[in-house]
Design a protein around this motif. Structure first.
Motif, PDB file in Angstrom:
ATOM      1  N   ASP A  45       0.827  -1.206   0.000  1.00 50.58           N
ATOM      2  CA  ASP A  45       0.000   0.000   0.000  1.00 50.58           C
ATOM      3  C   ASP A  45       0.864   1.261   0.000  1.00 50.58           C
ATOM      4  O   ASP A  45       2.016   1.226   0.404  1.00 50.58           O
ATOM      5  N   THR A 212       6.013  -1.158   0.017  1.00 52.43           N
ATOM      6  CA  THR A 212       5.064  -0.481   0.886  1.00 52.43           C
ATOM      7  C   THR A 212       5.653   0.892   1.193  1.00 52.43           C
ATOM      8  O   THR A 212       6.795   0.987   1.624  1.00 52.43           O
ATOM      9  N   SER A 228      -3.105   5.554  -1.647  1.00 50.67           N
ATOM     10  CA  SER A 228      -4.411   4.908  -1.593  1.00 50.67           C
ATOM     11  C   SER A 228      -5.128   5.281  -0.294  1.00 50.67           C
ATOM     12  O   SER A 228      -6.332   5.442  -0.272  1.00 50.67           O
TER      13      SER A 228
END
Lengths: 332, 319
Positions: A45, A212, A228
């Motif tokens: 993410d 990440t 995100s």
């Protein structure tokens, strides 16, 4: 299981005082740079920490990679409790997590060829020999668009443009194949026409290497483009956190609303009513009581100056959208 | 058109023993009375040098090589330094990026106003000057009593307000603001831009706003001049420039900026980097990065010319 887990993280810095003041009062005062922050980031993410200067976003980033020891709270990366690592363990762990700083010129040794600088970083953190290191640096230069890699390798920072320097810094961070990267305002000091390039490199590396990211920025448009999920920080606290679409679609905290309204939009046909709050971020040594935003908030009531609001879910359809405001329902 | 400022073929060079850098190359533009012109460009584009050259504040090794700057009919490049001092501050004022370096830490803020006003208007008494400072503070949204505070007692945004206050204290006609909000956080930036707009309306000021931020010019200016490598690439009305940019550099720039109001925006990055002015490319300075480059661009520098209504652009694609 989230990849990065931060629980009630706090970092207080003691304030230096003059001798007389020190003699007169025994109590130490602190800047509460990070004051009880909880969040988690899933593997792969991009989580954005967004805030103005003094909000604690950079301190939070540094705490997560062990560059600072927290006053209290937990940071767990891939199952490892980062603050509990000793020096040697931290050194070995560091190849798995990297940090990219704002100023590429300050991050590079002016007397060293940039290729050697990146190779050194690799050899310091892994057991690669000189030959392997050089090979991997050249590969990484190709990867981040520093071409022709062989020629760039033996250049000095002064012979590179700002964008190229920031690519070198990115290459140095990624050459150890980290899993987790903290990017602290990586485009703030890059020329406007080069910013999109750097954002693209970061995005591409994220996709190709499954990284990440913790992406720290004051620029909401950049955060919206790249992240995100984001958290809006103010005086060491999270005011609002959630998916980018949810927060930009319907910001529920008055401070988030103010930030969004304040951002200048590169479109002269847009006419927005700007509700800009008064004043500036107060001093973090003596933050306001209750909600830290209440002295500037147009919706503040008596409870706001008395009771500090906690992060909570307000929109029942959006489980990950949390906001710390007593009056958030008003904005649904 | 009622032009307050008319700049013609202005050239500024930085001359060192090693190289001559052409920081401002043949720049021509004009500013209508009461309007705001945005001067946008990246670092090193020459926008700040141009702003300083208008009031003859280019510091060595910078030299104004040639050109004309006509302000309200006065040729600023040919008058003597005494004459210039009567215009600088009094009729054309400047606001800079870093307020702290412009304020003395040992002087009360009000004292800065008193000295500044009396330097230009020696007949004004101290008491009168202080009264005017207090009145200006009201315009700035700062409590009158704070004229007795020192600069360090002000926050960054308040200091920039004070700088703007100093700029308007002598009721100038033109303000040149050089990145006035770059060092500030976004909320304070919005406050300062609102203040500038209010003051502009209240005192019918004309303004040149120098910035790298396309969002800031979109929201505050009437016309925009885009600078690249010392050269004006495009000059157009603000709405027109955003709706229908002609120059490939302007177009590329607009496509590379994230816009907070757009969802799933695709950014197009511009390859390469801005040129090194000690070693500039031949022909058009943007040609090494331009997607439309052809042979002529590599050898001949395009001149700024009218291509469509009020839009002027410097590009061989337009003849």
């Amino acid at each position: 299981m989230p990849f990065l887990e931060v629980v009630d993280l706090k970092k207080y810095f003691p304030v230096q005082k003059g001798m007389v003041e020190q003699l007169l009062s025994r109590k130490l005062t602190y800047v509460k740079a990070v004051d009880g922050v909880t969040f988690s980031v899933d593997k792969g993410d991009i989580f954005g920490l967004v805030g103005e200067s003094g909000s604690g976003k950079t301190t939070t980033g540094r705490l997560t990679v062990g560059l600072l020891k927290p006053t209290s709270g937990r940071v767990i990366i891939g199952g490892v409790d980062v603050p509990s690592l000793n020096k040697e363990e931290l050194r070995r762990f560091r190849r798995r997590m990297q940090i990219i700083f704002q100023d590429p010129t300050a991050s590079l040794n002016p007397k060293m060829k940039v290729g050697d600088a990146v190779a050194d970083a690799l050899r310091l953190l892994t057991d690669a020999d000189a030959e392997t290191a050089k090979k991997r640096v050249l590969e990484m230069f190709e990867y981040v668009g520093l071409t022709p890699a062989g020629e760039i390798y033996s250049r000095y920072p002064r012979n590179l443009s700002g964008g190229q320097k920031q690519r070198v810094v990115i290459a140095r961070a990624l050459v150890t194949r980290p899993e987790y990267v903290v990017a602290d305002e990586p485009v703030a000091m890059v020329d406007v026409s080069v910013r999109a390039q750097i954002l693209d490199v970061m995005k591409e590396m994220h996709e190709r290497l499954g990284l990440t990211y913790l992406f720290i920025t004051h620029d909401l448009a950049v955060a919206k483009y790249l992240c995100s999920r984001i958290a809006i920080m103010y005086l060491g606290r999270f005011f609002e956190t959630g998916n980018v679409e949810d927060i930009f679609g319907l910001p529920l905290h008055p401070y988030t609303q103010a930030l969004l309204a304040a951002v200048p939009v590169p479109d002269p046909t847009v006419r927005r009513e700007k509700k800009i709050p008064r004043g500036e971020i107060p001093n973090a040594i003596n933050p306001p009581s209750g909600c830290r935003f209440h002295p500037r908030c147009p919706y503040a009531t008596e409870i706001c100056s008395r009771e500090e609001p906690q992060l909570r879910q307000v929109d029942t359809s959006k489980a990950s959208h949390l906001v710390a405001c007593h009056w958030a329902e008003k904005f649904l | 058109m009622n032009e307050l400022l008319d700049v013609k073929e202005l050239c500024v060079e930085y001359r060192t023993s090693r190289a001559t850098i052409r920081a401002v190359k043949d720049v021509s533009f004009s500013l209508a009375k009461g309007s705001t012109l945005g001067l946008v460009g990246e670092s090193g584009s020459g926008k700040s040098t141009l702003g300083h050259a208008i009031v003859r504040l280019v510091s060595p090794p910078g030299v104004i090589v040639r050109g004309r700057v006509s302000f309200d009919g006065i040729d600023l490049l040919s008058i003597d330094e005494d004459g210039m001092r009567k215009i600088r501050g009094k009729r054309i004022a400047m606001v800079f990026q870093d307020p702290m370096s412009s304020l003395s830490p040992v002087k009360k803020v009000g004292q800065h106003f008193v000295e500044y006003i009396r330097e230009h208007e020696p007949s004004t008494s101290e008491a009168e000057a202080l009264q005017r400072a207090k009145a200006t503070f009201e315009d700035l949204g700062i409590d009158r009593s704070r004229v007795d505070d020192y600069p360090h007692q002000f926050s960054g945004g308040m200091r920039q307000r004070v700088m703007i206050g100093l700029a308007i204290a002598l009721q100038p006609e033109l303000i040149i603001a050089d990145e006035p909000t770059t060092a500030l956080d976004v909320v304070v930036e919005a406050q300062i831009l609102e203040l500038l707009k209010d003051l502009k309306r209240k005192y019918s000021l004309s303004m040149i706003l120098i910035t790298h931020n396309m969002g800031v010019v979109a929201e505050t200016t009437d016309r925009i001049a885009v600078m690249y490598a010392g050269k004006l690439m495009e000059v157009a009305g603000t709405r027109k420039l955003f709706a229908d940019p002609k120059n490939p550099y302007t177009r590329a720039l607009l496509q590379s900026i994230p816009n907070i109001l757009l969802d799933d925006q695709e950014l197009r990055s511009i390859p390469g980097s801005p040129p090194d002015l000690a070693n500039p490319p031949t022909g058009c300075p943007f040609h090494p990065r331009c997607p439309h480059v052809f042979d002529r661009c590599r050898v001949e520098e395009p001149k700024l010319k009218k291509v469509d209504g009020e839009t002027e652009t410097a590009c061989h694609l337009f003849g």
